[in-house]
Design a protein around this motif. Structure first.
Motif, PDB file in Angstrom:
ATOM      1  N   TYR B  36       0.550  -1.321  -0.294  1.00 13.22           N
ATOM      2  CA  TYR B  36      -0.254  -0.306   0.041  1.00 13.22           C
ATOM      3  C   TYR B  36       0.565   1.191  -0.448  1.00 13.22           C
ATOM      4  CZ  TYR B  36      -3.953  -3.334   1.030  1.00 13.22           C
ATOM      5  OH  TYR B  36      -5.167  -3.823   1.090  1.00 13.22           O
ATOM      6  N   GLN B  38       0.832   5.376   0.853  1.00 10.43           N
ATOM      7  CA  GLN B  38      -0.079   6.004   1.694  1.00 10.43           C
ATOM      8  C   GLN B  38       1.173   7.929   1.503  1.00 10.43           C
ATOM      9  OE1 GLN B  38      -0.520   5.849   6.005  1.00 10.43           O
ATOM     10  NE2 GLN B  38      -2.626   7.216   6.116  1.00 10.43           N
ATOM     11  N   LYS B  42      -4.261  11.323   3.808  1.00  9.14           N
ATOM     12  CA  LYS B  42      -5.164  10.770   2.743  1.00  9.14           C
ATOM     13  C   LYS B  42      -4.582   8.666   3.493  1.00  9.14           C
ATOM     14  CE  LYS B  42      -5.059  13.441  -0.240  1.00  9.14           C
ATOM     15  NZ  LYS B  42      -6.868  14.180  -0.139  1.00  9.14           N
ATOM     16  N   GLY B  43      -6.003   8.102   3.354  1.00 13.82           N
ATOM     17  CA  GLY B  43      -6.011   6.990   3.430  1.00 13.82           C
ATOM     18  C   GLY B  43      -4.930   5.633   2.629  1.00 13.82           C
ATOM     19  N   PRO B  44      -4.145   4.769   3.146  1.00  8.70           N
ATOM     20  CA  PRO B  44      -3.444   3.807   2.356  1.00  8.70           C
ATOM     21  C   PRO B  44      -3.953   3.235   0.954  1.00  8.70           C
ATOM     22  CG  PRO B  44      -3.181   3.153   4.882  1.00  8.70           C
ATOM     23  CD  PRO B  44      -4.533   3.798   4.322  1.00  8.70           C
ATOM     24  N   PHE B  89       3.340   0.466   3.581  1.00  7.85           N
ATOM     25  CA  PHE B  89       3.361  -0.142   3.701  1.00  7.85           C
ATOM     26  C   PHE B  89       3.393  -1.378   2.810  1.00  7.85           C
ATOM     27  CE2 PHE B  89       2.932   1.958   7.813  1.00  7.85           C
ATOM     28  CZ  PHE B  89       1.879   3.197   7.065  1.00  7.85           C
TER      29      PHE B  89
END
Lengths: 112, 111
Positions: B36, B38, B42-44, B89
């Motif tokens: 992911y 990010q 913001k969100g992943p 991530f």
């Protein structure tokens, strides 16, 4: 362009108050996740649901946190009473089956 | 056994260079390994993912290399750009359960 929505985007509250965060998953997704993100702990899975049934909430402090899915279009995460250590960004994510997760923009919570 | 270890914690790369982020896991039941990306505030967002039956997957400038015997996987970003500056991530799960995220790598690509 389907997206996960979260409200509120920001929340400042005082210790002891109840906090409710809401999430609208992407239409058609059957799995919903709640995460907490902090600098110290990173991304922590709090709970997740499949077909509205809770599958795992072992990451959630049971005494003050609760998560529900009243219907397929709404997931809620409540903290009662809130504490300063709950200050974090809370993310909701949804998916089909659970492997691929689409994250919302997050709710930034500050408990004073 | 549920942890996913990720390194480095932070990475600085010159524009045009190769960024490499490594992850390691213990649970052999994991069967899905996404990465992911990010951006601040913001969100992943899912970048790329791999299953253990293949050793490499490439999507544009992003490649996952997977070593099942070593229980390691890595993300390679070729021709890194300033717009790639973000936190990355790695994650793992098995059959849609036991979701685990690595601690993240903050990548900075210098212009």
């Amino acid at each position: 362009d389907a997206r996960v929505t979260q409200t509120p985007r920001d929340k400042v509250t005082e210790m002891g108050q109840e906090v409710t965060m809401r999430c609208q998953p992407i239409l058609g997704h059957n799995t919903v996740f709640w995460y907490r993100q902090t600098m110290m702990q990173g991304l922590e899975l709090l709970a997740y649901f499949r077909n509205r049934a809770p599958l795992d909430d072992s990451g959630m402090p049971k005494d003050r946190f609760s998560a529900e899915m009243p219907d397929a279009t709404l997931a809620t995460l409540k903290i009662q009473p809130s504490e300063p250590r709950d200050s974090a960004v809370y993310f909701c994510a949804s998916g089909w089956g659970g492997e691929t997760q689409y994250f919302g923009p997050g709710t930034r919570l500050l408990v004073l | 056994q549920q942890q996913v270890k990720q390194s480095p914690q932070s990475l600085i790369v010159q524009k045009g260079g190769i960024s490499i982020i490594n992850c390691a896991y213990e649970n052999t039941a994991f069967d899905y390994f996404p990465w992911y990306q990010q951006f601040p505030g913001k969100g992943p967002a899912l970048l790329i993912a791999i299953r253990p039956d293949v050793s490499e997957k490439k999507e544009g400038r992003f490649t996952i290399s997977f070593n099942k015997s070593a229980k390691q996987f890595s993300l390679h970003i070729m021709d890194s750009q300033p717009g790639d500056s973000a936190t990355y991530f790695c994650a793992a799960n098995n059959y849609g359960q036991n979701f685990v995220f690595g601690p993240g790598t903050r990548l900075s690509v210098l212009p």
